[in-house]
Design a protein around this motif. Structure first.
Motif, PDB file in Angstrom:
ATOM      1  N   LYS B  31      20.109  43.463 -69.773  1.00  0.00           N
ATOM      2  CA  LYS B  31      18.926  44.188 -69.343  1.00  0.00           C
ATOM      3  C   LYS B  31      17.679  43.510 -69.816  1.00  0.00           C
ATOM      4  CE  LYS B  31      17.639  48.823 -69.712  1.00  0.00           C
ATOM      5  NZ  LYS B  31      17.910  50.186 -70.197  1.00  0.00           N
ATOM      6  N   ASN B  33      17.365  40.410 -70.563  1.00  0.00           N
ATOM      7  CA  ASN B  33      17.173  39.139 -69.853  1.00  0.00           C
ATOM      8  C   ASN B  33      16.521  39.362 -68.497  1.00  0.00           C
ATOM      9  OD1 ASN B  33      17.320  36.409 -69.747  1.00  0.00           O
ATOM     10  ND2 ASN B  33      19.405  36.336 -68.936  1.00  0.00           N
ATOM     11  N   ASP B  34      17.071  40.373 -67.833  1.00  0.00           N
ATOM     12  CA  ASP B  34      16.481  40.660 -66.520  1.00  0.00           C
ATOM     13  C   ASP B  34      15.032  41.032 -66.622  1.00  0.00           C
ATOM     14  OD1 ASP B  34      19.482  42.130 -65.011  1.00  0.00           O
ATOM     15  OD2 ASP B  34      18.749  40.059 -65.232  1.00  0.00           O
ATOM     16  N   ALA B  35      14.745  41.828 -67.632  1.00  0.00           N
ATOM     17  CA  ALA B  35      13.344  42.236 -67.789  1.00  0.00           C
ATOM     18  C   ALA B  35      12.468  41.042 -68.042  1.00  0.00           C
ATOM     19  CB  ALA B  35      13.248  43.231 -68.950  1.00  0.00           C
ATOM     20  N   VAL B  37      13.017  38.005 -67.208  1.00  0.00           N
ATOM     21  CA  VAL B  37      12.879  37.193 -65.980  1.00  0.00           C
ATOM     22  C   VAL B  37      11.867  37.817 -65.055  1.00  0.00           C
ATOM     23  CG1 VAL B  37      14.080  36.577 -63.852  1.00  0.00           C
ATOM     24  CG2 VAL B  37      15.133  36.114 -66.049  1.00  0.00           C
ATOM     25  N   LYS B  38      11.926  39.133 -64.960  1.00  0.00           N
ATOM     26  CA  LYS B  38      10.996  39.799 -64.057  1.00  0.00           C
ATOM     27  C   LYS B  38       9.569  39.579 -64.487  1.00  0.00           C
ATOM     28  CE  LYS B  38      11.311  43.835 -61.281  1.00  0.00           C
ATOM     29  NZ  LYS B  38      11.978  45.071 -61.053  1.00  0.00           N
ATOM     30  N   ILE B  39       9.366  39.733 -65.798  1.00  0.00           N
ATOM     31  CA  ILE B  39       8.000  39.557 -66.277  1.00  0.00           C
ATOM     32  C   ILE B  39       7.523  38.153 -66.010  1.00  0.00           C
ATOM     33  CG2 ILE B  39       6.584  39.447 -68.337  1.00  0.00           C
ATOM     34  CD1 ILE B  39       8.349  41.674 -69.484  1.00  0.00           C
ATOM     35  N   GLN B  40       8.412  37.227 -66.290  1.00  0.00           N
ATOM     36  CA  GLN B  40       8.011  35.817 -66.074  1.00  0.00           C
ATOM     37  C   GLN B  40       7.711  35.540 -64.621  1.00  0.00           C
ATOM     38  OE1 GLN B  40      11.050  33.274 -67.593  1.00  0.00           O
ATOM     39  NE2 GLN B  40      10.572  33.708 -69.746  1.00  0.00           N
ATOM     40  N   SER B  41       8.590  36.036 -63.762  1.00  0.00           N
ATOM     41  CA  SER B  41       8.371  35.722 -62.337  1.00  0.00           C
ATOM     42  C   SER B  41       7.086  36.332 -61.845  1.00  0.00           C
ATOM     43  CB  SER B  41       9.561  36.217 -61.511  1.00  0.00           C
ATOM     44  OG  SER B  41       9.506  37.599 -61.325  1.00  0.00           O
ATOM     45  N   TRP B  42       6.822  37.543 -62.298  1.00  0.00           N
ATOM     46  CA  TRP B  42       5.580  38.177 -61.873  1.00  0.00           C
ATOM     47  C   TRP B  42       4.394  37.373 -62.341  1.00  0.00           C
ATOM     48  CZ3 TRP B  42       5.485  42.096 -58.555  1.00  0.00           C
ATOM     49  CH2 TRP B  42       4.285  42.713 -58.333  1.00  0.00           C
TER      50      TRP B  42
END
Lengths: 419, 361
Positions: B31, B33-35, B37-42
């Motif tokens: 979870k 990691n996904d978070a 990644v999401k923050i980074q991608s945004w």
């Protein structure tokens, strides 16, 4: 010994051939023999003799062929069908001047009958060789070649264009400057026949510088030469205003007026044709003619001729008078109207009467003054009788009717209504 | 010791607990990691968008300036064209004004001017009269010339007739036919005959030979020319008076063909040609072109014993090389000398001299 006998045989054969071909050439001069000759199959025999080793036989055979083809167009077609033309054209390039003359005579005789035969001559490539013959030294060869080209170019515009494309026009202009009279005549008539078909061809003739030379030669005393020169100039000037102006710039007036006094009928006719072609384009050109005194000369010429030779002069007066009323007045004071009425009454032919009536109409239509000048000479009764008579043609009646009855039976001209 | 025992008692569960503790974290790991990644991608997306926005702004500025530049150029052209059109319209309008005035003036002065028209017509009629007179004169002149020519022709004909009939002239004893004694005056023909000079006989013309002999047939088979005589005939001219030599002799002498001497007529390398000729004639008699070889099987078994000269080491001096004709190295240029024997003049004038000494009568 045996060699001598063998050569004797050959010699006899040659003598026989020479005699045959000379007799045929002589017989071909008389028209009654030609049918018999044709039925005897002379065409194929002459064709083989054309390829003979001895030059004299070749030339006489060509001469005989020319005379036969000259007679009528069936024989000329037979000449074309027997494939004689390619052989003639090929050997024309390399033989001596007598052969060239005889071969050009054959081409002329074939080409004069119809456009299809002339097209056949063009198709076998004769034009280039004829143009080469025009550059030859002997004037007889040049004359024969120019004559052949003239008959080819005479029929229609495409053939004339083909002759022009072969580069004949500058050489013809050079031929005109040669001292021999016969050559000058033929070259002038060739240029006349080329220029008559279309304005572009006439322009080509003018671009080659022919007009200046033709204008210089009007003073030549030979009647036939003058006849051809005047015909050439009139064919050039008839197409457009620019060409007519160019002919006028070559200073033909007032020299042309002396030709109107010539003894020969054809010279007079062609001179009046030339003046008519010049005067018909614009009022300025007509003014030029009037200022040079051409109207008086033409009226005198009409008075001295009879029949068809009068026609161009009558039409010239009509054209001059048609442009403007001042010019019509000029025609009237030059005493043109009495002359025209004389023509109207005494000529037997319908078309000349129609032309005279039309000319009178052009003179009289501008103002009442003009109408009165015409009416004074008592032409109106004559016109009326012509209109009423049953034997005059439609054309004549229309020409008589229109300018008079619809214009001047109304108010003006008390004199008119009394007549 | 007690801790050890405690630890050992717990050792079996350590593994489990270790495993259990690690495995509990696993879902949270994913979870988190996904978070992340999401923050980074945004964030990256925002960064890129900001960059693109920045680029757009800059590009807009560039395009704006470029388009304004093009527009200004176009405007210049348009202004030029408009200026040109305006000037041309102005000139045309001015020209129209001038032409209008001129045409009005011309029409008023010349065309509608009654008096001017009268003048013009008078001038025209005068010209006409002048032309008519000139043409009359011209015609008269022609007439006169023709008449004169006719008269001259008549005169010439009469003169010729008189010359032909000169023998009808009367003599002192016998009156001629035109001078009858019963007339008061002699006929005008008489006087004419007296004045005329008698015609001379015409000399017979030199006839051209009819060439029908055999040699002429052979000559005319060539496509070059007609059969013609060797001597060119002269252009016809009047017979000169006086004792002149016979014309055929003169022409023979004048147009005599070239008679070259023997030296000129024969070729210069005659000897070589004669040799070639001889060789050719001999070659004709050959049966076979190859050299005639001896029969090979005749001496097959014999061994050849060379002579002393041939079996020695030292060969003979080849004396062929001393001669220039055999040794090309001795030639001066790339060809050998020619053997030229000119002919001599002893008999060149035989039979062509004027003297008849020595001829057999």
């Amino acid at each position: 010994m045996s060699q001598r006998q063998v050569l004797q045989v050959f010699e006899q054969y040659q003598k026989a051939r020479t005699q045959f071909v000379q007799m045929v050439a002589e017989l071909a001069t008389r028209p009654q023999n030609i049918e018999t000759l044709q039925n005897a199959g002379v065409m194929s025999l002459l064709r083989t003799l054309l390829l003979d080793v001895v030059p004299t036989i070749q030339q006489t055979a060509a001469l005989a062929l020319g005379r036969l083809a000259n007679y009528n167009d069936d024989l000329a077609e037979a000449v074309v069908k027997c494939d004689i033309l390619p052989q003639l054209v090929y050997s024309l390039a390399e033989q001596n001047r007598f052969y060239k003359k005889a071969a050009a005579f054959v081409l002329r005789a074939v080409g004069k009958h119809s456009p299809q035969l002339a097209q056949a001559i063009v198709d076998c490539g004769a034009l280039d060789t004829l143009v080469i013959c025009l550059e030859d030294f002997d004037p007889g060869v040049k004359e024969a070649a120019a004559w052949a080209l003239r008959y080819i170019a005479r029929h229609n515009a495409e053939l004339s264009q083909a002759v022009v494309d072969a580069g004949a026009v500058p050489l013809l202009v050079l031929c005109i400057q040669e001292p021999e009279i016969a050559l000058k005549r033929i070259a002038a008539s060739a240029l006349s026949d080329i220029a008559k078909h279309s304005p572009e061809l006439a322009q080509t003739v003018v671009d080659a510088g022919a007009v200046a030379h033709l204008a210089q030669m009007i003073l030549n005393p030979d009647a036939k030469l003058k006849h051809q020169i005047l015909s050439a100039l009139s064919q050039v000037s008839k197409h457009s205003v620019d060409l007519a102006e160019m002919v006028v710039e070559a200073e033909i007036f007032p020299v042309v007026l002396t030709c109107l006094k010539d003894k020969d009928e054809y010279v007079k006719k062609n001179a009046s044709t030339l003046i008519r072609e010049i005067a018909k384009h614009t009022p300025e050109l007509s003014q030029l003619v009037v200022n040079a005194g051409g109207v008086a000369a033409v009226i005198d010429c009409i008075g001295s001729c009879k029949g068809n030779t009068r026609l161009p002069g009558i039409m010239m007066l009509g054209y001059v008078a048609a442009h403007s009323e001042n010019l019509a007045m000029a025609v009237i004071i030059s005493k043109g109207v009495p002359q025209l009425s004389v023509c109207l009454s005494e000529e037997p032919e319908d078309h000349i009467k129609a032309a005279a009536a039309w000319a009178l109409g052009q003179i009289g239509r501008h103002t009442p003054e003009h109408a009165r000048a015409v009416a004074v000479t008592n032409t109106l009764p004559v016109l009326l009788s012509l209109y009423m008579s049953t034997e005059s043609s439609e054309d004549l009646q229309v020409k008589v009717l229109f300018p008079w009855i619809f214009r001047y039976t109304s108010a003006e001209g008390g004199q008119l209504s009394t007549t | 010791m007690a801790t050890l025992a405690r630890l050992q008692a717990r050792s079996s569960t350590v593994g489990n607990q270790y495993y259990f503790r690690n495995s509990v974290v696993d879902p949270f790991r994913k979870k988190e990691n996904d978070a992340a990644v999401k923050i980074q991608s945004w964030f990256r997306g925002c960064q890129v968008r900001a960059y693109i926005r920045h680029l757009n702004r800059i590009v807009t500025i560039i395009q704006k300036w470029w388009r304004s530049f093009l527009g200004r150029k176009q405007y210049q052209l348009t202004v030029q064209v408009a200026y040109y059109t305006m000037m041309m319209n102005l000139y045309n309008a001015m020209a129209v004004r001038i032409q209008r005035r001129w045409r009005g003036y011309r029409v008023r002065k010349y065309l509608f001017n009654y008096y001017y028209l009268k003048e013009y017509l008078k001038v025209v009629s005068e010209t006409n009269d002048a032309i008519r007179k000139a043409l009359e004169e011209f015609a008269e002149m022609k007439e006169r010339e023709e008449k004169k020519a006719n008269l001259e022709r008549e005169e010439k004909k009469r003169d010729y007739q008189a010359r032909k009939m000169h023998y009808l002239l009367s003599t002192k004893q016998i009156p001629g036919i035109y001078n009858s004694p019963f007339r008061k005056e002699p006929d005008p023909w008489e006087l004419q005959l007296q004045k005329a000079k008698p015609l001379t006989h015409r000399r017979p013309k030199v006839k051209q030979k009819d060439s029908t002999s055999l040699t002429d047939w052979l000559a005319c088979t060539s496509t070059r020319s007609f059969p013609r005589s060797e001597i060119l005939p002269p252009i016809n001219r009047k017979q000169c008076q006086g004792p002149f030599r016979d014309i055929t002799e003169v022409l023979e002498q004048r147009y005599r063909p070239l008679e070259p001497t023997l030296r000129v007529a024969e070729p210069i390398d005659e000897l070589k040609l004669a040799r070639e000729e001889l060789r050719r004639e001999e070659w004709l008699q050959n049966v076979n072109d190859n050299m005639f070889l001896p029969f090979s099987s005749y001496h097959k078994n014999e061994k050849y014993i060379p002579s002393m000269h041939l079996s020695s080491k030292y060969g003979p001096v080849s004396y062929k090389e001393q001669f220039r004709s055999e040794n090309p190295k001795k030639w001066i240029c790339n060809k050998d000398f020619q053997t030229v024997l000119p002919s001599f003049e002893l008999f060149s004038k035989y039979g062509k001299l004027y003297s008849k000494a020595g001829q057999i009568v």
